[in-house]
Design an enzyme around this catalytic site. Structure first.
Site, short mmCIF file in Angstrom:
data_model
loop_
_atom_site.label_atom_id
_atom_site.label_comp_id
_atom_site.label_asym_id
_atom_site.label_seq_id
_atom_site.Cartn_x
_atom_site.Cartn_y
_atom_site.Cartn_z
N LYS A 20 0.82 -1.22 0.00
CA LYS A 20 0.00 0.00 0.00
C LYS A 20 0.86 1.27 0.00
CE LYS A 20 -0.71 -0.23 4.98
NZ LYS A 20 -0.06 0.99 5.45
N THR A 21 2.01 1.24 0.69
CA THR A 21 2.86 2.45 0.71
C THR A 21 3.34 2.77 -0.70
OG1 THR A 21 3.55 1.76 2.91
CG2 THR A 21 4.76 3.58 1.94
N ASP A 73 -3.63 7.16 4.89
CA ASP A 73 -3.17 5.79 5.10
C ASP A 73 -3.81 5.25 6.39
OD1 ASP A 73 -1.77 3.47 4.79
OD2 ASP A 73 0.14 4.25 5.50
N GLU A 74 -3.86 3.92 6.52
CA GLU A 74 -4.40 3.26 7.73
C GLU A 74 -5.77 3.82 8.10
OE1 GLU A 74 -2.94 0.74 8.64
OE2 GLU A 74 -0.78 0.90 8.62
N GLN A 79 -7.35 -5.29 9.84
CA GLN A 79 -6.25 -4.88 10.72
C GLN A 79 -6.66 -3.72 11.63
OE1 GLN A 79 -2.09 -5.08 9.14
NE2 GLN A 79 -3.09 -5.18 7.17
N ARG A 130 2.78 -10.80 10.13
CA ARG A 130 4.11 -10.15 10.26
C ARG A 130 5.20 -11.10 9.76
NH1 ARG A 130 2.41 -6.05 9.52
NH2 ARG A 130 0.44 -7.13 9.38
#
Length: 670
Positions: free
Chosen positions: A28-29, A214-215, A245, A603
């Site tokens: 996504k970044t 973002d997020e 998330q 992770r």
């Protein structure tokens, strides 16, 4: 690396509102940074008219660096990349006049807020820590929901809510008198301002013509409203988020904000990023099957083109000490076999209290480790106290520093005295310290409060004079002695040992100051203002979550692990009551805990090991917890339970032995 078709679609869709549903590890970044570059290079947007907003300094810093690499310094000039709170602060700074704040306002951190609330509510709450925490949380929730004191008072029904609403009003009045804001004000104040003032709203909508967030699943009500007000009718924005998330509901985050978007913006384009570039296929499959147990508005299924990978190990241990020993033994043998680095391993747990036994076991085996989210040197109360004294010595207009230490150690200068002083300072548009010397003060204050305040102010002037004209180092030493700080630490610390440790920290700070004032062959001596500036900057850097590249095993909570990745992950304490947490079981709210487990699993890049203890000491008693339901919800064919291990045949034993010998030879050659 080329963008995949979905990433490319997300980058190039700019004609309307866009929601990018981005699974864990789906890049996504890259989408956000590429989209910013696309807007500037292909769509004739100026960088200064684009804002990208996220939640942590670390994420903002990473995004800023990646955009600068893609665009180059010149093209990226003026681009706004920050956290929500920094954006709010920028709006407040630029709109001071409209808001009626005087320049140089102070920002209260957690400790400042706690101290002020404790003093203000002493008559009602009598220092009760639990009630104070409840009040603090309630005020924070009100602010996050954009509820001002007047409204809170009008809507409160039950007795405690009524009291809390009145205390909220008292707290806001006091902040205003001090020309100060707390953390939640940084979002609430600009949001209410934009909602109420069309001119200000037009100004900021014109400044930011394209917004990226973002997020997004971590936004609360006020952040959602701030986004809506900034994008306005034009609705040129892209938000990136993942409902799986969302793990911050206790901080007011509302994953339903993702759903709300399609209601508020009917033309919303939904793009799903489902290809994961991080984890082995088996790890992803387990994460997908686990999270499918949660209700979903948006369905998505992550897939990976990476290898399927090793089975997920499940290790049963006797108790928490044995669990820590087993994890450390696994790391040692795995590192030896695979010739990896310590920083390739992460130990993730549900609560900070679980870290202690792992620290002890790692220390015992001389393995370097790093705890994320540990308290920095400058966050310690004693360091903040001494730094506040020094800040006031070099700048008497620093209201925040003044407030922190005017009654620390106690000088009988209470909140009533300070409120009257604050009101006078506000009327005259001067600092609190300057207000101490206003002739009018004597008519507003009398007796002990006035005398104590004047005594303190004169002492600061004298000490500042000594520090400037005389022996600076001696003046700093005198300062710590004259306020009887060591006595104060022994009175206010839970034990003599704690007081001793805190005084050691003060001595360490004094040593740093000495080194800077005296100078050395490499570094010329600094003045006291220069020293204070340098130490404050050091504090900011420490709090900006600086990257540590040292080779050490990473210990962190599941919450702190979000956004990070490690080749080998140990998820420990996989037990009912720990993960899912007992509170969530009691409140029948296990969905968020499942999302937390999902975050932990995703992770891991190459291998995932789950551990649990058959006995655990909790609150002074020994319990026998059951294995977490989340382990049972994962695909059992992909798990290798250690106690049900198949016996190895001769061939496998030989191969394992040969691998060890080969590793040993390679190490000896080195």
């Amino acid at each position: 690396m080329k963008l995949n078709p979905k990433q490319d679609e997300a980058v190039k869709y700019i004609s309307g509102p866009c929601l990018v549903l981005a699974g864990a590890g789906s890049g996504k970044t890259r989408v956000i940074t590429n989209k910013i570059a696309y807007l500037v290079q292909k769509c004739e947007y100026k960088a200064r008219n684009i804002a990208a907003v996220t939640f942590t300094n670390k994420a903002a810093k990473e995004m800023r660096e990646r955009v600068a690499q893609t665009l180059g310094k010149q093209e990226a000039k003026g681009l706004w990349v920050s956290t929500f709170h920094t954006l709010g602060l920028e709006i407040i700074k630029k709109e001071l006049k409209t808001l009626g704040f005087k320049p140089g306002f102070s920002l209260f951190d957690d400790q400042d807020t706690n101290q002020l609330l404790a003093e203000l509510t002493e008559p009602e709450l009598k220092g009760d820590k639990d009630l104070l925490n409840l009040l603090k949380m309630q005020i924070s929730n009100w602010k996050n929901d954009l509820i001002v004191p007047k409204q809170a008072i009008a809507e409160a029904r039950e007795q405690q809510k009524v009291l809390f609403a009145q205390l909220y009003a008292r707290f806001q009045n006091q902040l205003r008198a001090y020309n100060a804001l707390d953390f939640d004000d940084l979002i609430m104040i600009p949001t209410l301002l934009l909602a109420a003032n069309p001119d200000v709203r037009d100004r900021w909508q014109d400044r930011f013509r394209y917004l990226l967030v973002d997020e997004y699943q971590d936004t609360n009500t006020s952040q959602y409203q701030l986004v809506k007000l900034l994008v306005g009718e034009r609705a040129r924005f892209t938000v990136v988020g993942d409902d799986d998330q969302s793990i911050y509901s206790w901080r007011g985050a509302k994953p339903q904000n993702l759903v709300l978007l399609s209601k508020d913006f009917p033309g919303l384009r939904l793009i799903k990023l489902e290809q994961n570039y991080r984890s082995a296929g088996r790890i992803l499959k387990s994460a997908n099957i686990l999270i499918a147990n949660n209700p979903h508005v948006f369905d998505k299924k992550l897939f990976s083109e990476l290898a399927y990978g090793e089975q997920i190990k499940v290790i049963a241990t006797k108790d928490e000490e044995h669990e820590a020993e087993r994890v450390v033994a696994e790391i040692i043998s795995h590192k030896f076999m695979k010739r990896t680095s310590f920083k390739d391993y992460a130990i993730l747990y549900r609560g900070n209290h679980q870290a202690r036994v792992f620290e002890k076991a790692l220390m015992g085996s001389h393995i370097p480790y790093k705890i994320s989210g540990g308290m920095s040197f400058f966050s310690r109360a004693e360091i903040k106290d001494i730094m506040a004294y020094l800040r006031l010595l070099v700048n008497q207009d620093d209201d925040n520093a003044f407030l922190r230490i005017v009654n620390t150690p106690r000088r009988e200068i209470g909140p009533v005295t300070l409120e009257k002083l604050g009101s006078l300072a506000n009327e005259k548009h001067i600092s609190l310290f300057a207000a101490c010397f206003e002739p009018e003060l004597s008519s507003r204050l009398t007796g002990r409060g006035y005398n104590a305040l004047m005594g303190f102010a004169r002492w600061v002037v004298e000490l500042s004079d000594r520090a400037t004209r005389g022996d600076t180092l001696e003046a700093v030493k005198d300062m710590v002695r004259e306020i009887n700080y060591e006595d104060y630490l022994y009175e206010s610390s839970p034990s003599a040992k704690a007081a001793e440790m805190r005084m050691k920290n003060v001595s360490e700070l004094y040593r740093w100051i000495t080194d800077m004032l005296v100078g050395s062959s490499e570094n010329p001596p600094l003045t006291l203002p220069e020293v204070v500036m340098k130490l404050t900057l050091r504090d900011m850097l420490e709090r900006n979550e600086e990257e540590d590249e040292s080779d050490a095993v990473q210990l962190l909570t599941l919450h702190a692990s979000k956004g990070l990745e490690y080749p080998y992950v140990f998820m420990v304490g996989m037990e009912e009551g720990l993960l899912p947490h007992q509170t969530s079981i009691d409140e029948d709210n296990v969905d968020e805990e499942r999302r937390l487990a999902y975050v932990g699993i995703t992770r891991a890049q190459q291998e995932l090991i789950l551990t649990y203890a058959k006995e655990r000491r909790m609150f002074g008693e020994t319990i026998s917890p059951e294995l977490s339901r989340f382990v049972a919800e994962m695909p059992q064919d992909d798990l290798a339970y250690e106690m049900r291990k198949q016996p190895q045949n001769q061939q496998q034993r030989m191969e394992k032995g040969q691998a060890r010998v080969a590793n040993l030879r390679a190490m000896l050659k080195k």
